[in-house]
Each structure stands twice: as structure tokens, then as C-alpha cells.
Design a protein around this motif. Structure first.
Motif, mmCIF file in Angstrom:
data_model
loop_
_atom_site.group_PDB
_atom_site.id
_atom_site.type_symbol
_atom_site.label_atom_id
_atom_site.label_comp_id
_atom_site.label_asym_id
_atom_site.label_seq_id
_atom_site.Cartn_x
_atom_site.Cartn_y
_atom_site.Cartn_z
ATOM 1 N N ALA A 16 0.839 -1.208 0.000
ATOM 2 C CA ALA A 16 0.000 0.000 0.000
ATOM 3 C C ALA A 16 0.871 1.255 0.000
ATOM 4 N N LEU A 17 1.952 1.238 0.761
ATOM 5 C CA LEU A 17 2.865 2.384 0.784
ATOM 6 C C LEU A 17 3.546 2.567 -0.572
ATOM 7 N N LEU A 18 3.917 1.469 -1.216
ATOM 8 C CA LEU A 18 4.531 1.563 -2.542
ATOM 9 C C LEU A 18 3.553 2.132 -3.567
ATOM 10 N N ASN A 36 8.733 6.728 2.852
ATOM 11 C CA ASN A 36 10.017 6.018 2.819
ATOM 12 C C ASN A 36 10.410 5.562 4.223
ATOM 13 N N ALA A 37 10.200 6.426 5.208
ATOM 14 C CA ALA A 37 10.538 6.077 6.591
ATOM 15 C C ALA A 37 9.678 4.913 7.090
ATOM 16 N N ALA A 38 8.394 4.934 6.757
ATOM 17 C CA ALA A 38 7.506 3.847 7.186
ATOM 18 C C ALA A 38 7.946 2.512 6.585
ATOM 19 N N GLY A 82 16.178 11.411 -8.298
ATOM 20 C CA GLY A 82 15.678 12.288 -7.252
ATOM 21 C C GLY A 82 15.932 11.689 -5.877
ATOM 22 N N GLY A 83 15.946 12.536 -4.870
ATOM 23 C CA GLY A 83 16.199 12.095 -3.512
ATOM 24 C C GLY A 83 15.146 11.135 -2.985
ATOM 25 N N GLY A 84 13.888 11.379 -3.298
ATOM 26 C CA GLY A 84 12.817 10.483 -2.862
ATOM 27 C C GLY A 84 12.954 9.104 -3.465
ATOM 28 N N ILE A 89 14.323 3.367 -2.813
ATOM 29 C CA ILE A 89 15.123 2.184 -3.152
ATOM 30 C C ILE A 89 15.834 1.662 -1.904
ATOM 31 N N GLY A 90 16.401 2.564 -1.121
ATOM 32 C CA GLY A 90 17.083 2.154 0.107
ATOM 33 C C GLY A 90 16.141 1.473 1.085
ATOM 34 N N ALA A 91 14.954 2.048 1.268
ATOM 35 C CA ALA A 91 13.973 1.461 2.190
ATOM 36 C C ALA A 91 13.501 0.101 1.688
#
Length: 158
Positions: A16-18, A36-38, A82-84, A89-91
Motif C-alpha cells: 500500500a505504501l509503494l 520512505n521512513a515507514a 531524485g532524492g525520494g 530504493i534504500g527502504a
């Protein structure tokens, strides 16, 4: 709440977050930091729910995600992402085993290439002269959703 239930609930929440991140990227060319944090903060719960050992399992998972994040920070530094997108990708890297992560990155690049070509065609058809801004979060989100099939469907295979 049992860990088995979490093994199903957490990937659904991540999915859902994706979806939300991909939609937001299309609309505003940004991905909210809280999404991203979640995704990142739910990963350790996922590790526990699937029975990943702290050593070396969780350590490897964290180390690989850190390496992937660092590589994509390089792409951000030279203006290619972009930063987001990099944070997403990192998360997402925290969730996937190394081999599944490689599959996700490959799918992301293919989907991202197709998306870029489609946007290039649309840009030319409309005779626009501005720079093309590709919502790459869509490619990341779709590749992440494809990668979700592995932990959901194969967690019970011994």
C-alpha cells in the motif's frame, strides 16, 4: 497478534505504501519522506516475522541495503535520480533478500526504461521543449510490488 499474521500484514502495508508513493510521484514528482521512513521502519518487524536471525541474517540485510543506498546516492549526486527515489530504493532494499533485490533492481531498470521511452514519445508528440521529468518512483514501486510475490508466496517453502 501472531508472527504468522504479521508475515502477511507487513507486506500488504508495504504494498500500500509503494502504491501510494508511485501515485504521489506521478502527481507531484515527489515521494513523501514519511512513506520512505515507514517502509524502512517496518522492515525490522518483517525480519522478525519471517524468523531472520540477527546474525548474520539481519546484519547482511542491513549491510546490503546500506550499500544499495550508497550507490544510488551517487546517482543522486550526479543528478540522475531524485532524492525520494533514492530513499525509496534504500527502504525497499531492507525488505528483500540479496538475490531478490537484484531481481527487483533489474525489473526497476526495465520498467524505468520503458517509462522513460513512453514519456519521451509523449514529449515529442506534444512538441514540448522543457526537460523530461520521469516519475521513476513508479518504476521502483512496480518493481517492488513484483518483488513482493517472493516473500508472500514462498515464505512457507522449506
Amino acid at each position: 497478534m501472531s508472527w504468522g499474521f504479521l508475515a502477511w500484514l507487513l507486506p500488504v502495508l508495504m504494498g500500500a505504501l509503494l502504491l501510494s508513493a508511485g501515485i504521489q510521484d506521478v502527481r507531484s514528482r515527489e515521494i513523501a519522506n514519511w512513506k520512505n521512513a515507514a517502509i524502512a521502519l517496518l522492515a525490522p518487524l518483517w525480519w522478525v516475522a519471517i524468523g531472520l536471525n540477527p546474525w548474520p541474517g539481519m546484519a547482511i540485510q542491513f549491510g546490503v541495503a546500506l550499500l544499495v543506498f550508497a550507490l544510488f546516492v551517487g546517482a543522486f549526486a550526479i543528478g540522475q535520480m531524485g532524492g525520494g527515489d533514492v530513499k525509496l530504493i534504500g527502504a525497499l532494499s531492507l525488505w528483500l533478500a540479496p538475490l531478490h533485490l537484484l531481481d527487483m533492481l533489474l525489473a526497476m531498470s526495465v520498467i524505468g526504461g520503458a517509462l522513460t521511452l513512453a514519456m519521451l514519445v509523449e514529449h515529442r508528440v506534444r512538441c514540448r521543449t522543457t526537460a523530461i521529468e520521469v516519475p521513476y518512483g513508479v518504476a521502483i514501486a512496480l518493481a517492488g510490488l513484483l518483488a513482493l510475490r517472493e516473500p508472500l508466496l514462498n515464505q512457507f517453502i522449506q
